[in-house]
Design an enzyme around this catalytic site. Structure first.
Site, mmCIF file in Angstrom:
data_model
loop_
_atom_site.group_PDB
_atom_site.id
_atom_site.type_symbol
_atom_site.label_atom_id
_atom_site.label_comp_id
_atom_site.label_asym_id
_atom_site.label_seq_id
_atom_site.Cartn_x
_atom_site.Cartn_y
_atom_site.Cartn_z
ATOM 1 N N LYS A 32 0.854 -1.193 0.000
ATOM 2 C CA LYS A 32 0.000 0.000 0.000
ATOM 3 C C LYS A 32 0.888 1.241 0.000
ATOM 4 O O LYS A 32 1.752 1.401 0.860
ATOM 5 C CB LYS A 32 -0.906 0.019 1.220
ATOM 6 C CG LYS A 32 -1.830 1.240 1.242
ATOM 7 C CD LYS A 32 -2.840 1.160 2.359
ATOM 8 C CE LYS A 32 -2.367 1.740 3.654
ATOM 9 N NZ LYS A 32 -2.174 3.190 3.662
ATOM 10 N N ASP A 59 -3.419 4.326 -1.895
ATOM 11 C CA ASP A 59 -4.375 4.756 -0.855
ATOM 12 C C ASP A 59 -4.337 6.276 -0.717
ATOM 13 O O ASP A 59 -3.705 6.815 0.182
ATOM 14 C CB ASP A 59 -3.969 4.061 0.459
ATOM 15 C CG ASP A 59 -4.805 4.469 1.647
ATOM 16 O OD1 ASP A 59 -5.955 4.901 1.459
ATOM 17 O OD2 ASP A 59 -4.294 4.332 2.778
ATOM 18 N N LYS A 61 -7.325 8.133 -0.886
ATOM 19 C CA LYS A 61 -8.610 8.523 -0.247
ATOM 20 C C LYS A 61 -9.172 9.818 -0.822
ATOM 21 O O LYS A 61 -9.370 10.806 -0.104
ATOM 22 C CB LYS A 61 -8.438 8.685 1.261
ATOM 23 C CG LYS A 61 -7.931 7.449 1.989
ATOM 24 C CD LYS A 61 -7.973 7.685 3.488
ATOM 25 C CE LYS A 61 -7.456 6.518 4.284
ATOM 26 N NZ LYS A 61 -6.011 6.307 4.208
ATOM 27 N N LEU A 62 -9.486 9.808 -2.113
ATOM 28 C CA LEU A 62 -9.996 11.032 -2.738
ATOM 29 C C LEU A 62 -11.361 11.429 -2.167
ATOM 30 O O LEU A 62 -12.204 10.575 -1.897
ATOM 31 C CB LEU A 62 -10.109 10.845 -4.264
ATOM 32 C CG LEU A 62 -8.802 11.075 -5.043
ATOM 33 C CD1 LEU A 62 -7.773 10.022 -4.748
ATOM 34 C CD2 LEU A 62 -9.079 11.135 -6.538
ATOM 35 N N ASP A 64 -13.748 14.936 -2.988
ATOM 36 C CA ASP A 64 -13.902 16.283 -3.549
ATOM 37 C C ASP A 64 -15.195 16.294 -4.355
ATOM 38 O O ASP A 64 -15.957 15.322 -4.315
ATOM 39 C CB ASP A 64 -12.672 16.619 -4.422
ATOM 40 C CG ASP A 64 -12.384 18.123 -4.455
ATOM 41 O OD1 ASP A 64 -13.342 18.916 -4.582
ATOM 42 O OD2 ASP A 64 -11.203 18.501 -4.372
ATOM 43 N N THR A 119 -10.391 3.943 10.771
ATOM 44 C CA THR A 119 -10.293 3.066 11.945
ATOM 45 C C THR A 119 -9.710 3.800 13.156
ATOM 46 O O THR A 119 -9.652 3.244 14.246
ATOM 47 C CB THR A 119 -9.457 1.814 11.619
ATOM 48 O OG1 THR A 119 -8.348 2.203 10.816
ATOM 49 C CG2 THR A 119 -10.273 0.792 10.873
ATOM 50 N N ARG A 211 2.480 -0.474 10.864
ATOM 51 C CA ARG A 211 3.524 -0.499 11.886
ATOM 52 C C ARG A 211 3.830 -1.862 12.506
ATOM 53 O O ARG A 211 5.009 -2.119 12.782
ATOM 54 C CB ARG A 211 3.193 0.554 12.962
ATOM 55 C CG ARG A 211 3.392 1.962 12.437
ATOM 56 C CD ARG A 211 2.654 3.007 13.243
ATOM 57 N NE ARG A 211 1.213 2.929 13.032
ATOM 58 C CZ ARG A 211 0.318 3.758 13.595
ATOM 59 N NH1 ARG A 211 0.740 4.710 14.393
ATOM 60 N NH2 ARG A 211 -0.967 3.626 13.339
HETATM 61 O O1 C5P Z 1 0.457 1.318 11.016
HETATM 62 P P1 C5P Z 1 -0.979 0.869 10.830
HETATM 63 O O2 C5P Z 1 -1.128 -0.634 10.808
HETATM 64 O O3 C5P Z 1 -1.916 1.525 11.818
HETATM 65 O O4 C5P Z 1 -1.354 1.382 9.354
HETATM 66 C C1 C5P Z 1 -2.666 1.328 8.857
HETATM 67 C C2 C5P Z 1 -2.671 1.926 7.479
HETATM 68 O O5 C5P Z 1 -3.998 1.857 6.967
HETATM 69 C C3 C5P Z 1 -2.256 3.389 7.420
HETATM 70 O O6 C5P Z 1 -1.522 3.553 6.219
HETATM 71 C C4 C5P Z 1 -3.560 4.151 7.368
HETATM 72 O O7 C5P Z 1 -3.437 5.347 6.607
HETATM 73 C C5 C5P Z 1 -4.470 3.164 6.636
HETATM 74 N N1 C5P Z 1 -5.896 3.294 6.912
HETATM 75 C C6 C5P Z 1 -6.449 3.178 8.167
HETATM 76 N N2 C5P Z 1 -7.800 3.292 8.357
HETATM 77 C C7 C5P Z 1 -8.614 3.491 7.318
HETATM 78 C C8 C5P Z 1 -8.073 3.604 6.019
HETATM 79 C C9 C5P Z 1 -6.707 3.477 5.854
HETATM 80 O O8 C5P Z 1 -5.717 2.957 9.119
HETATM 81 N N3 C5P Z 1 -9.938 3.519 7.501
#
Ligand code: C5P
Length: 232
Positions: A32, A59, A61-62, A64, A119, A211
């Protein structure tokens, strides 16, 4: 639809990203690319990662007005990406426009999914900051139904909501779920989390893990642990 683990490469530059991806010698993870890396390195980063044999979820996330999103998606469709996304909060009309823009001249297009609620947002923030009073699951289900009616392929949601989305929109409608943590790992800023094994039980189609893999002492082992818990 095969289940897969998507690794969120939330790095600040190409050098750090490629150094990280160099660690993966056998299985090439679905990658991603988010805002940080794309804004730093641009479309060339997509090409370089694709050339190494990875599938790519862009990713960005548009969100507008429909006309702007349609045109932006037409530009992104020229990249060899496998999946991209918009915010469902942009309305059904915006999602329909995104889908129109994404179709390439040869009729192909990447998968298009919609973010329901981030999330990192919990019920309290939903009510206080966004003035949405319904329970999170209902909000996510409603946004998912909007995405489905606009013709999208699925949604981004918490694994906690994957089953609700599948019940409302069918099992073929994809659930891509970030907010994944190992039982013993730090939640960071994520609020609605589950382990890879729990996400599998809830029926997630793809988990997005950042992470817990990128910051692990042994990222390949952490990735393989996700694959083992989620896919096998
Ligand atoms: O480090 P971590 O596991 O928290 O990363 C989650 C990834 O998923 C990040 O890149 C974050 O931008 C993305 N994301 C998210 N929740 C969403 C959409 C995308 O955490 N609803």
């Amino acid at each position: 639809m095969g289940k897969d683990v998507i690794v969120a490469c939330d790095f600040s530059c190409a050098a750090k990203t490629l150094e990280f991806l160099d660690l993966f010698r056998e299985r090439k993870p679905f990658v991603k690319i988010g805002m940080e890396l794309f804004y730093a390195e641009g479309p060339d980063m997509v090409r370089r990662i694709k050339d190494r044999g990875h599938k790519i979820f862009l990713d960005l996330k548009l969100h507008d007005i429909p006309n702007t999103v349609r045109k932006a998606m037409a530009v992104l469709s020229r990249l060899d990406i496998d999946m991209c996304n918009v915010h469902a909060a942009g309305t059904v009309a915006m999602m329909e426009a995104a889908l129109e823009g994404l179709v390439r001249d040869d009729g192909t297009r990447p998968l298009l999914i919609a973010v329901t609620q981030l999330t990192s947002t919990d019920q309290e923030r939903l009510e206080k900051d966004l003035l949405i009073r319904e329970p999170m699951k209902e909000v996510v289900m409603h946004y998912a139904q909007n995405a489905k009616s606009a013709g999208l392929d699925g949604v981004v949601c918490s694994p906690l909501e994957a089953r609700t989305v599948h019940n409302a929109c069918g099992n073929g409608f994809l659930t891509v779920t970030p907010g994944v943590r190992f039982a013993d790992s730090d939640k960071g800023d994520q609020k609605r989390v589950m382990t890879p094994a729990q996400a599998r039980l809830e029926g997630s189609d793809y988990i997005v893990v950042g992470r817990p893999v990128t910051a692990a002492a042994d990222p390949v082992a952490a990735y393989e642990k996700c694959v083992k818990e989620f896919c096998l």
